[in-house]
Design an enzyme around this catalytic site. Structure first.
Site, PDB file in Angstrom:
ATOM      1  CD  GLU A   1      56.133  37.812  42.933  1.00 53.50           C
ATOM      2  OE1 GLU A   1      54.912  37.718  43.674  1.00 53.50           O
ATOM      3  OE2 GLU A   1      56.187  38.256  41.547  1.00 53.50           O
TER       4      GLU A   1
ATOM      5  CE  LYS B   1      47.171  38.715  45.130  1.00 56.61           C
ATOM      6  NZ  LYS B   1      46.594  38.838  44.236  1.00 56.61           N
TER       7      LYS B   1
ATOM      8  CB  VAL C   1      54.894  42.923  42.919  1.00 56.96           C
ATOM      9  CG1 VAL C   1      56.153  44.245  42.423  1.00 56.96           C
ATOM     10  CG2 VAL C   1      55.004  41.900  41.815  1.00 56.96           C
TER      11      VAL C   1
ATOM     12  CG  ASP D   1      40.898  44.634  41.035  1.00 58.69           C
ATOM     13  OD1 ASP D   1      41.881  45.025  41.772  1.00 58.69           O
ATOM     14  OD2 ASP D   1      40.178  43.694  40.660  1.00 58.69           O
TER      15      ASP D   1
ATOM     16  CE  LYS E   1      51.017  35.736  32.900  1.00 57.39           C
ATOM     17  NZ  LYS E   1      50.748  35.705  34.020  1.00 57.39           N
TER      18      LYS E   1
HETATM   19  N1  PSU Z   1      51.153  38.591  37.694  1.00 58.38           N
HETATM   20  C1  PSU Z   1      51.888  38.057  36.650  1.00 58.38           C
HETATM   21  N2  PSU Z   1      51.884  36.728  38.097  1.00 58.38           N
HETATM   22  C2  PSU Z   1      51.938  36.863  39.137  1.00 58.38           C
HETATM   23  C3  PSU Z   1      51.353  37.623  39.981  1.00 58.38           C
HETATM   24  C4  PSU Z   1      50.590  38.623  39.061  1.00 58.38           C
HETATM   25  O1  PSU Z   1      52.083  37.477  36.058  1.00 58.38           O
HETATM   26  O2  PSU Z   1      52.575  36.562  39.532  1.00 58.38           O
HETATM   27  C5  PSU Z   1      51.360  38.054  41.657  1.00 58.38           C
HETATM   28  C6  PSU Z   1      52.142  38.973  41.816  1.00 58.38           C
HETATM   29  O3  PSU Z   1      52.829  38.825  43.034  1.00 58.38           O
HETATM   30  C7  PSU Z   1      52.032  40.503  42.001  1.00 58.38           C
HETATM   31  C8  PSU Z   1      50.162  40.290  43.169  1.00 58.38           C
HETATM   32  O4  PSU Z   1      52.119  41.281  42.564  1.00 58.38           O
HETATM   33  O5  PSU Z   1      50.133  38.609  41.912  1.00 58.38           O
HETATM   34  C9  PSU Z   1      49.172  41.009  41.876  1.00 58.38           C
HETATM   35  O6  PSU Z   1      47.669  40.711  42.871  1.00 58.38           O
HETATM   36  P1  PSU Z   1      47.093  41.873  42.598  1.00 58.38           P
HETATM   37  O7  PSU Z   1      46.676  42.094  40.872  1.00 58.38           O
HETATM   38  O8  PSU Z   1      45.517  40.805  43.464  1.00 58.38           O
HETATM   39  O9  PSU Z   1      47.783  42.919  43.437  1.00 58.38           O
HETATM   40 MN    MN Z   2      42.927  43.633  42.939  1.00 57.85          MN
END
Ligand code: PSU
Ligand code: MN
Length: 305
Positions: A27, A88, A108, A140, A161
């Site tokens: 990614e 993003k 992802v 969320d 995380k």
């Molecule tokens: N968590 C991490 N590192 C990252 C991401 C998440 O520890 O780089 C990135 C990944 O690309 C994941 C995205 O798919 O953040 C998720 O974002 P959201 O929570 O806005 O869906």
């Molecule tokens: Mn989100």
């Protein structure tokens, strides 16, 4: 469906896919929004070298110039690492950014859907998105989880995380029928830490076992992804107490600043990095390399099926 017109696959990857050789998707949000420059560009090249070293072809994805890119050249990698105003792109953003020509890093979720369109079944990342803490009120929940529910791609990650509610993330995956396989472990990892306090559904012993499970699942027509939870190598695993404190601080700052929506995860990632003075970056790099290694081995085994 007419997605071929939007896909731009490098000739090397196209040829490998045609011949059934192993390809690993990577990614770009981890590059544009997860790591600082120039560490991210060094990482981008090294992770591709690791994949090649294991006998697979790397396929970093991004949205550039109205195309879903599968495989980036050196200039495109540099753009994703250094460029300003890189958006993003999660699932809901894809059609908009393809239409307006916005350059965007793929999460992802988006990397899974592009990989699926290209016919790539294995994908290595750092950590996945999930159910955020407090989701009972904010709702969320990362679109990554819904992508696992219906897109046939295996993602190797170091768990997620603890900015997230890991327990609820695992519940969500269970509800949507997503197998969570612990790579040589019974513990679900928490990105910087090798264990989160939660278990995995199944412990797998090697890449061949993962490949067999993938083949079986998709032979059966059981749609959806598989999460391979691959812990950070022991020597790089960080102290729970240190990282938990930092994460609590980052979450408090996020709330205080009123940050929400798609900005939440990038804000938390950047704040954690600042608060740990870059200590966490070394661990982040190592766990991602380790995921690339395991994903490549799975891709090699899967290509024999
Ligand atoms: N968590 C991490 N590192 C990252 C991401 C998440 O520890 O780089 C990135 C990944 O690309 C994941 C995205 O798919 O953040 C998720 O974002 P959201 O929570 O806005 O869906
Ligand atoms: Mn989100």
């Amino acid at each position: 469906m007419n997605y071929q017109n939007y896909l731009s696959i490098t000739p090397e990857i196209e040829q490998a896919l045609k011949e059934g050789r192993p390809v690993v998707a990577l990614e770009s949000t981890i590059l544009s929004h997860g790591m600082p420059y120039p560490e991210n560009i060094e990482f981008a090249h090294k992770v591709e070298e690791i994949v090649r070293g294991e006998g697979a072809i790397p396929a970093t994805t991004a949205i550039i110039g109205g195309k879903l890119k599968v495989g980036l050249n050196a200039d495109e990698l540099e753009l994703m690492c250094k460029g300003e105003n890189i958006a993003k792109a999660s699932r809901r953003d894809v059609a908009v950014y393809l239409s307006n020509g916005q350059t965007a890093a793929t999460t992802v979720a988006t990397t899974m859907l592009i990989a699926d369109m290209a016919g790539i079944r294995i994908f290595a990342t750092g950590g996945i998105g999930g159910v955020h803490r407090g989701a009972q009120e904010t709702m969320d929940i990362s679109a990554d989880l819904q992508e696992f529910a219906h897109t046939n791609v295996c993602v190797v990650s170091a768990g997620c995380k603890s900015i997230l509610d890991i327990g609820l993330t695992l519940e969500y995956l269970e509800t949507f029928g997503v197998p969570v396989l612990g790579y040589q472990t019974e513990n679900f990892p928490a990105f910087y830490c090798e264990a989160s306090g939660f278990g995995v559904d199944y412990k797998v012993k090697d890449a061949a076992e993962v490949a067999q499970i993938l083949k079986t699942k998709w032979d059966l027509g059981l749609q959806g992804g598989v999460l391979v939870a691959n812990p950070i190598p022991h020597e790089y695993s960080m102290d729970h107490k240190v990282i938990d404190k930092v994460i609590d601080q980052a979450l408090a700052m996020c709330k205080e600043k009123g940050i929400h929506g798609k900005a939440t995860t990038p804000f938390l990632l950047a704040t954690i990095k600042d608060l740990t003075g870059g200590d966490s970056l070394a661990s982040n790099l190592q766990l991602a390399y380790n995921n690339a290694r395991v994903a490549s081995r799975v891709a090699v085994e899967f290509s024999k099926k």
